[in-house]
Design a protein around this motif. Structure first.
Motif, PDB file in Angstrom:
ATOM      1  N   UNK A   3       0.953  -1.119  -0.085  1.00  0.00           N
ATOM      2  CA  UNK A   3       0.038   0.088  -0.097  1.00  0.00           C
ATOM      3  C   UNK A   3       0.920   1.510   0.172  1.00  0.00           C
ATOM      4  N   UNK A   4       0.237   2.293  -0.507  1.00  0.00           N
ATOM      5  CA  UNK A   4       0.750   3.626  -0.097  1.00  0.00           C
ATOM      6  C   UNK A   4       0.967   4.544  -1.570  1.00  0.00           C
ATOM      7  N   UNK A   5       1.255   5.667  -1.421  1.00  0.00           N
ATOM      8  CA  UNK A   5       0.888   6.413  -2.803  1.00  0.00           C
ATOM      9  C   UNK A   5       2.390   6.846  -3.296  1.00  0.00           C
ATOM     10  N   UNK A   6       2.825   6.580  -4.608  1.00  0.00           N
ATOM     11  CA  UNK A   6       4.057   6.955  -5.313  1.00  0.00           C
ATOM     12  C   UNK A   6       4.181   8.428  -5.256  1.00  0.00           C
ATOM     13  N   UNK A  52      -2.847  -4.336 -21.336  1.00  0.00           N
ATOM     14  CA  UNK A  52      -2.621  -4.360 -19.952  1.00  0.00           C
ATOM     15  C   UNK A  52      -3.097  -2.732 -19.663  1.00  0.00           C
ATOM     16  N   UNK A  53      -3.836  -2.701 -18.804  1.00  0.00           N
ATOM     17  CA  UNK A  53      -4.155  -1.254 -18.212  1.00  0.00           C
ATOM     18  C   UNK A  53      -3.787  -1.260 -16.815  1.00  0.00           C
ATOM     19  N   UNK A  54      -2.831  -0.254 -16.587  1.00  0.00           N
ATOM     20  CA  UNK A  54      -2.350  -0.156 -15.208  1.00  0.00           C
ATOM     21  C   UNK A  54      -2.731   1.232 -14.503  1.00  0.00           C
ATOM     22  N   UNK A  55      -2.885   1.017 -13.200  1.00  0.00           N
ATOM     23  CA  UNK A  55      -3.449   2.274 -12.669  1.00  0.00           C
ATOM     24  C   UNK A  55      -2.463   2.196 -11.430  1.00  0.00           C
ATOM     25  N   UNK A  56      -1.761   3.625 -11.233  1.00  0.00           N
ATOM     26  CA  UNK A  56      -0.751   3.708 -10.199  1.00  0.00           C
ATOM     27  C   UNK A  56      -1.366   4.722  -9.295  1.00  0.00           C
ATOM     28  N   UNK A  68      -4.219   0.577  -2.338  1.00  0.00           N
ATOM     29  CA  UNK A  68      -3.099  -0.276  -2.618  1.00  0.00           C
ATOM     30  C   UNK A  68      -2.121   0.525  -3.705  1.00  0.00           C
ATOM     31  N   UNK A  69      -0.790   0.207  -3.980  1.00  0.00           N
ATOM     32  CA  UNK A  69       0.085   1.048  -4.798  1.00  0.00           C
ATOM     33  C   UNK A  69      -0.372   0.964  -6.313  1.00  0.00           C
ATOM     34  N   UNK A  70      -1.075  -0.197  -6.643  1.00  0.00           N
ATOM     35  CA  UNK A  70      -0.990  -0.416  -8.099  1.00  0.00           C
ATOM     36  C   UNK A  70      -2.118  -1.275  -8.246  1.00  0.00           C
ATOM     37  N   UNK A  71      -2.895  -1.211  -9.460  1.00  0.00           N
ATOM     38  CA  UNK A  71      -4.100  -1.843  -9.759  1.00  0.00           C
ATOM     39  C   UNK A  71      -3.874  -2.031 -11.301  1.00  0.00           C
ATOM     40  N   UNK A  72      -4.098  -3.450 -11.668  1.00  0.00           N
ATOM     41  CA  UNK A  72      -3.600  -3.684 -13.013  1.00  0.00           C
ATOM     42  C   UNK A  72      -4.698  -4.580 -13.770  1.00  0.00           C
TER      43      UNK A  72
END
Length: 195
Positions: free
Chosen positions: A92-95, A135-139, A183-187
């Motif tokens: 978890x956490x923000x970039x 692929x669709x990546x969400x940051x 969460x840090x990333x969702x794909x």
């Protein structure tokens, strides 16, 4: 009679050799990228994962009214998955605030492992994969964080390491103000498989 036979044999031999060379030239060869990745078409993907030290795991059932994957024809559509560790916890956490780019890349790699775990549960055998399509990546990042593609490289590099040329995919890498449970990333991923 014999003097005419020798030139005719040479002509037939040359014709055979020419046909052989043409056929050989038409055969597809492995691209340099595939050779560099150490990938061959007959390679066992699940054994390769073990050799890489990657273990797939059984995922818990979704708590809401959806499924982790849906197959229609040759395409498998995987729901958005997050960076679950082998211990069953999420990164978890923000970039740009809590996590570095390298930590984000690691989270993206874990998300790839989670997606492959869901894909295996759906199709039974990862050797059925013929192409990673989209692929669709969400940051999860701060409003001024703009290195989403670098974070998603952690996922893309992992997938290409596993599948070689078949792992090269179309991709989106976008920033989100927040993601579920921080969460840090969702794909999300779309995969083509053999029927």
């Amino acid at each position: 009679m014999q003097t005419n036979l020798i030139p005719m044999l040479k002509i037939h031999q040359l014709s055979f050799l020419l046909a052989f060379l043409i056929l050989a030239a038409c055969q597809p060869s492995q691209s340099p990228e595939v050779k560099e990745a150490g990938f061959s078409q007959s390679e066992d993907i699940e054994q390769k994962l073990k050799d890489m030290g990657v273990e797939l795991y059984e995922l818990p059932q979704p708590e809401a009214n959806f499924v982790r994957a849906v197959q229609t024809g040759k395409l498998v559509f995987l729901a958005g998955h997050g960076p679950m560790t082998p211990e069953g916890k999420y990164i978890t956490g923000k970039l740009g605030q809590d996590l570095s780019i390298e930590e984000g890349q690691q989270a993206a790699r874990y998300t790839g492992i989670t997606l492959l775990s869901a894909l295996k549960a759906e199709i039974g055998d990862l050797n059925k994969v013929s192409r990673i399509v989209k692929v669709h990546g969400m940051v999860n990042g701060t409003s001024d964080f703009t290195d989403q593609p670098k974070v998603m490289n952690g996922f893309s590099d992992f997938i290409v390491e596993v599948f070689g040329e078949k792992g090269k995919h179309a991709r989106a890498a976008v920033g989100m103000g927040s993601l579920p449970s921080n969460i840090a990333v969702e794909i999300e991923m779309i995969v083509e498989v053999e029927e």
